[in-house]
Motif scaffolding. Structure first.
Motif, mmCIF file in Angstrom:
data_model
loop_
_atom_site.group_PDB
_atom_site.id
_atom_site.type_symbol
_atom_site.label_atom_id
_atom_site.label_comp_id
_atom_site.label_asym_id
_atom_site.label_seq_id
_atom_site.Cartn_x
_atom_site.Cartn_y
_atom_site.Cartn_z
ATOM 1 N N THR A 1 3.427 1.764 -2.491
ATOM 2 C CA THR A 1 4.571 1.770 -1.365
ATOM 3 C C THR A 1 5.437 0.640 -1.761
ATOM 4 O O THR A 1 5.063 -0.429 -1.867
ATOM 5 N N LEU A 2 6.779 1.067 -1.905
ATOM 6 C CA LEU A 2 7.576 0.086 -2.471
ATOM 7 C C LEU A 2 9.034 0.728 -1.732
ATOM 8 O O LEU A 2 9.113 1.641 -0.984
ATOM 9 N N GLN A 3 10.237 -0.042 -1.963
ATOM 10 C CA GLN A 3 11.410 0.120 -1.307
ATOM 11 C C GLN A 3 12.386 1.350 -1.809
ATOM 12 O O GLN A 3 13.364 1.551 -1.282
ATOM 13 N N ASP A 4 12.017 1.682 -2.933
ATOM 14 C CA ASP A 4 12.860 2.662 -3.790
ATOM 15 C C ASP A 4 11.945 3.715 -4.046
ATOM 16 O O ASP A 4 11.098 3.706 -4.728
ATOM 17 N N SER A 5 12.566 5.034 -3.734
ATOM 18 C CA SER A 5 11.657 6.227 -4.045
ATOM 19 C C SER A 5 11.355 6.438 -5.340
ATOM 20 O O SER A 5 10.314 6.744 -5.794
ATOM 21 N N LYS A 6 12.422 6.151 -6.338
ATOM 22 C CA LYS A 6 12.000 6.444 -7.908
ATOM 23 C C LYS A 6 11.267 5.409 -8.462
ATOM 24 O O LYS A 6 10.415 5.929 -9.277
ATOM 25 N N VAL A 7 11.359 4.189 -7.967
ATOM 26 C CA VAL A 7 10.722 2.959 -8.579
ATOM 27 C C VAL A 7 9.138 3.326 -7.976
ATOM 28 O O VAL A 7 8.162 3.022 -9.175
ATOM 29 N N THR A 8 8.935 3.839 -6.803
ATOM 30 C CA THR A 8 7.799 4.050 -6.552
ATOM 31 C C THR A 8 6.862 5.078 -7.215
ATOM 32 O O THR A 8 5.776 4.864 -7.449
#
Length: 375
Positions: A210-217
């Protein structure tokens, strides 16, 4: 004349029944009487809800499901057993692993594993940021109350930096044995963002990021899966690779010994071919026996090396990715509308409770306190 013991005077009420009776009409009248105050409270709730909803950053969640095959006891049809039977040897392949699939959550939550993720290259969905994961953590947004909470520690750190002289050169390498406060805080953040769960019945491993950017996640989730697979594979084949490396060295030594014995025998045979002395024949026979013995040892080591090479492939666990990492389209955090409605509801309920219950009680307390001070 006998008295009816169950008879009760109409002016005297049962206290239990009195506690159970609630005058809903009276409560509704009170609520209607303070409707203007509730309208104001709803307005305040709208303002607070908008501020809080806009302050909370969006978060995206990616879930990857693995089905690992972690059977340490292979059947007789395995590569190592097949090679062993082909070469005329007998290899038992029973092993008791200290590492099994149930330890995946502990591996993912371990500090060395998290530190290996620091240098993972990530890129945001809009393409504006292309950096390492450890640098991306500094770019994540924090609610405004997070800065208020961290203000004392930031102030103390600023004062320390003024009092204590800091070195200009800062090492970019991370020492796992001694982490700095910033590094330890980032490790904690990643441990909270990355979790792994194992179903003990089906051995299905679920990794959630779970992170704040979809691609980074999605990138981080894919990296976690890859590193977890490699970690388990390295552990499983470590002993087999060590055995194979040892047999490689032994194979080269025995090969050289065989070549030396063969060369000595050929050289002696060519030199003394036409000599019929018994001593020459005895020396020739001795050299030939040494060559045959060296060849037998060399051949046995070669067979063991082939078995060891096959065992490396056999010991590798197989991972079936049931649900791969994909870029999520919708955030997993609570919707801003839900947050706004929740804040408005809480504000109205708190105001209503204060006006109907809290305010009268507070007035009674003030009156009793005033009477005591006057007397």
């Amino acid at each position: 004349m006998s008295e009816n013991k169950n008879y009760q005077h109409p002016d005297i009420q049962d206290p239990e029944n009195d506690e159970l009776e609630i005058d809903w009409m009276d409560i509704l009248r009170r609520i209607y009487a303070i409707r203007k105050t509730l309208y104001k409270a709803a307005g305040v709730g709208v303002v607070l809800g908008i501020i809080i909803a806009l302050s909370i950053p969006k978060q995206y969640t990616v879930t990857v499901t693995l089905s690992p095959e972690m059977n340490g006891d292979k059947a007789s049809s395995g590569l190592a057993s097949l090679a062993s039977s082909f070469l005329g040897g007998g290899a038992s392949n029973s092993s008791n692993d200290a590492l099994n699939v149930t330890l995946a959550p502990d591996i993912v939550a371990s500090t060395p594993f998290v530190l290996e993720l620091f240098n993972t290259r990530v890129q945001t969905l809009d393409g504006e940021l292309d950096t390492t994961l450890v640098a991306y953590l500094d770019e994540q947004k924090t609610p405004w109350w997070g800065y208020i909470k961290a203000a004392p520690s930031l102030l103390i750190g600023a004062l320390k930096s003024l009092i204590i002289e800091t070195k200009d050169s800062v090492s970019t390498e991370i020492n796992p044995f001694q982490l700095t406060k910033k590094e330890a805080a980032k490790v904690v953040k990643l441990k909270q963002a990355i979790t792994a769960n194992v179903d003990k019945k089906t051995a299905m491993t679920t990794i959630t990021v779970t992170l704040q950017d979809s691609k980074v996640t999605a990138i981080v989730a894919d990296s976690v899966v890859g590193k977890l697979q490699q970690y388990i594979i390295d552990y499983r084949i470590k002993k087999a690779k060590e055995d194979c490396a040892y047999l490689e060295e032994l194979y080269k030594e025995r090969q050289q010994e065989y070549y030396d014995a063969q060369s000595k025998y050929a050289h002696y045979f060519d030199t003394n071919r036409n000599i019929a002395f018994q001593s020459v024949r005895a020396e020739q026979e001795r050299l030939q026996n040494d060559m045959n013995l060296a060849y037998q040892v060399y051949s046995q080591v070669a067979q063991q090396l082939q078995v060891a090479r096959a065992k490396i492939q056999e010991e590798k666990p197989v991972f079936a990715v049931v649900e791969p990492a994909t870029i999520p389209l919708e955030p997993s955090s609570s919707s801003k509308k839900i947050i706004l409605i929740g804040i408005i509801f809480i504000t109205i309920c708190f105001t209503c409770a204060w006006q109907i219950l809290g305010k009268p009680q507070w007035s009674k307390i003030k009156e009793s306190f005033t009477k005591k001070t006057n007397t």
